[in-house]
Enzyme design. Sequence first.
Site, PDB file in Angstrom:
ATOM      1  N   ASN A 209       0.953  -1.656   0.387  1.00  0.00           N
ATOM      2  CA  ASN A 209      -0.197  -0.025   0.421  1.00  0.00           C
ATOM      3  C   ASN A 209       1.151   1.747   0.046  1.00  0.00           C
ATOM      4  O   ASN A 209       2.677   1.043  -0.043  1.00  0.00           O
ATOM      5  CB  ASN A 209      -1.056   0.035   1.320  1.00  0.00           C
ATOM      6  CG  ASN A 209      -0.211  -0.441   2.007  1.00  0.00           C
ATOM      7  OD1 ASN A 209       0.233   0.455   2.905  1.00  0.00           O
ATOM      8  ND2 ASN A 209      -0.303  -1.399   3.407  1.00  0.00           N
ATOM      9  N   ASP A 279      -4.700  -6.218   4.553  1.00  0.00           N
ATOM     10  CA  ASP A 279      -6.496  -7.264   5.575  1.00  0.00           C
ATOM     11  C   ASP A 279      -5.639  -8.113   4.740  1.00  0.00           C
ATOM     12  O   ASP A 279      -6.761  -9.636   4.920  1.00  0.00           O
ATOM     13  CB  ASP A 279      -6.773  -6.387   4.779  1.00  0.00           C
ATOM     14  CG  ASP A 279      -7.276  -4.877   5.746  1.00  0.00           C
ATOM     15  OD1 ASP A 279      -6.401  -4.814   7.233  1.00  0.00           O
ATOM     16  OD2 ASP A 279      -7.863  -3.874   5.116  1.00  0.00           O
ATOM     17  N   LYS A 289       8.426 -17.085 -11.036  1.00  0.00           N
ATOM     18  CA  LYS A 289       7.673 -15.547 -12.282  1.00  0.00           C
ATOM     19  C   LYS A 289       6.612 -16.439 -12.827  1.00  0.00           C
ATOM     20  O   LYS A 289       7.118 -17.144 -13.845  1.00  0.00           O
ATOM     21  CB  LYS A 289       8.487 -14.716 -12.660  1.00  0.00           C
ATOM     22  CG  LYS A 289       7.884 -13.952 -12.926  1.00  0.00           C
ATOM     23  CD  LYS A 289       8.979 -12.899 -14.274  1.00  0.00           C
ATOM     24  CE  LYS A 289       8.679 -12.327 -14.775  1.00  0.00           C
ATOM     25  NZ  LYS A 289       8.819 -11.449 -16.036  1.00  0.00           N
ATOM     26  N   PHE A 323      -4.563   3.453  14.691  1.00  0.00           N
ATOM     27  CA  PHE A 323      -4.445   4.400  14.168  1.00  0.00           C
ATOM     28  C   PHE A 323      -5.922   3.458  12.557  1.00  0.00           C
ATOM     29  O   PHE A 323      -6.655   2.464  12.408  1.00  0.00           O
ATOM     30  CB  PHE A 323      -4.119   4.098  13.053  1.00  0.00           C
ATOM     31  CG  PHE A 323      -3.174   5.445  13.583  1.00  0.00           C
ATOM     32  CD1 PHE A 323      -2.891   6.631  12.866  1.00  0.00           C
ATOM     33  CD2 PHE A 323      -2.261   5.363  15.083  1.00  0.00           C
ATOM     34  CE1 PHE A 323      -1.638   7.494  12.835  1.00  0.00           C
ATOM     35  CE2 PHE A 323      -1.324   6.214  14.633  1.00  0.00           C
ATOM     36  CZ  PHE A 323      -0.728   7.502  14.647  1.00  0.00           C
ATOM     37  N   LYS A 337     -14.186   1.014  14.979  1.00  0.00           N
ATOM     38  CA  LYS A 337     -12.740   0.438  15.374  1.00  0.00           C
ATOM     39  C   LYS A 337     -12.843   1.137  16.603  1.00  0.00           C
ATOM     40  O   LYS A 337     -11.970  -0.485  17.535  1.00  0.00           O
ATOM     41  CB  LYS A 337     -11.724   1.407  14.771  1.00  0.00           C
ATOM     42  CG  LYS A 337     -10.942   0.090  14.822  1.00  0.00           C
ATOM     43  CD  LYS A 337      -9.547   0.853  13.267  1.00  0.00           C
ATOM     44  CE  LYS A 337      -8.403   0.208  13.240  1.00  0.00           C
ATOM     45  NZ  LYS A 337      -7.134   0.518  12.157  1.00  0.00           N
ATOM     46  N   LYS A 341     -12.172  -3.286  18.994  1.00  0.00           N
ATOM     47  CA  LYS A 341     -11.216  -4.028  18.646  1.00  0.00           C
ATOM     48  C   LYS A 341     -10.732  -3.767  20.418  1.00  0.00           C
ATOM     49  O   LYS A 341      -9.338  -3.792  20.816  1.00  0.00           O
ATOM     50  CB  LYS A 341      -9.547  -3.637  18.040  1.00  0.00           C
ATOM     51  CG  LYS A 341     -10.734  -3.520  16.928  1.00  0.00           C
ATOM     52  CD  LYS A 341      -9.934  -3.424  15.411  1.00  0.00           C
ATOM     53  CE  LYS A 341      -9.833  -3.855  14.181  1.00  0.00           C
ATOM     54  NZ  LYS A 341      -9.572  -3.687  13.246  1.00  0.00           N
TER      55      LYS A 341
END
Length: 402
Positions: A209, A279, A289, A323, A337, A341
Amino acid sequence: MVHNKNVVLGVSGGIAAYKACALASRLTQKGANVKVVMTVSATKFVSPLTFQALSRNPVYIDTFDEKDPAKIAHIDIADWADIVIIAPATANVIGKIANGIADDMLSTTLLATQATVYIAPAMNVHMYAHPAVINNMKRLDDWGYNFIEPGDGYLACGYVGKGRLEEPESIIQAVVNHQADKGVLAGKKVLISAGPTQETIDPVRFFTNRSTGKMGFSLAEAAAEAGAEVTLVAGPSGEKLSNRLINRIDVLTAEEMYEKMHQHFPSHDIVIKAAAVADYRPKHVYSEKMKKQEGMWSIEMERTKDILKSLGEIKKHQFLVGFAAETTNPQEYGVQKLKKKNLDAIVINNVAAVGAGFGGDTNIATYINKNLKPDEITLATKIEVARKIIRFIDRDMKDEGQ
């Protein structure tokens, strides 16, 4: 925080040098021991005699004017200082520090000192926007120098404002706040995760990301500044740490980060999960490959372990902070969240906002504790955002008697 401190005030050659007179006076009134070091250009704006009268100490200008034969002046002053404030800091003096140039009394003193250095820039708006100046300030920021942003909203690493030197009282307050942060986490052990993860597809491809890890690295630096013993679990990142006492553990995948965070979790008091962990990961990893072929290529994905949720399920004494990087209804999803959590606090980013998000040097955030009290953090450099988060954590822990 400045009373009885030895403060070197470096004055460089800009029109804002007149404000340094008031700064020297205010520091002296607050009980600081002030010695002023001026560049030759600064003497064109303000007489050295003015600073001598305000500080009640000799003023230093010439590297070779050794006032005491038993001492080398720039080394003696560099060692004497507890705090160094450069105000105003011109583009020239910032460039000298960033490139290790020591060709006058101020620049040699700055190269020799081990004191905490605060830089208050002041220059023309177009000079602020020049790539050379931006890069020099970014380099100094990375090295651990502290910038005091001009009063018109300029942020030290590239955000463009008018370039007006901050007012003397605000400069002192910024120094006091930063000095006050030192030691607030003394005796605490802080565990932080930062950066992205890489999830392998084949020997040459992976999913990742946009995270660079800068926010997590800034949190590690801020926690160490506050006196904590810091362990940083970092995904692949080009970010560097200026504090060598931080224990950095490099990982690559979400699974590796899960293992390291769980390994160190029981022995830490504060845990901040700032990493942008994948995730999902490919269910099958190819040993060779994958060759280009006609048509579509589908990759089946499977969920990675939820590190933050798993830590929330086993936490005991730890103060756990997550975060939430969102683009839609950030506060709503962030609070969900926080509750889901079992967190003590959450830092919410709208990564689509200008000046926030991945890769940049600035951020905007909302810190919310488990009592759902929000603290807004307006646009600022990531190290300043990190320092504010550390202050909020310290406040909330004290409120809970920790």
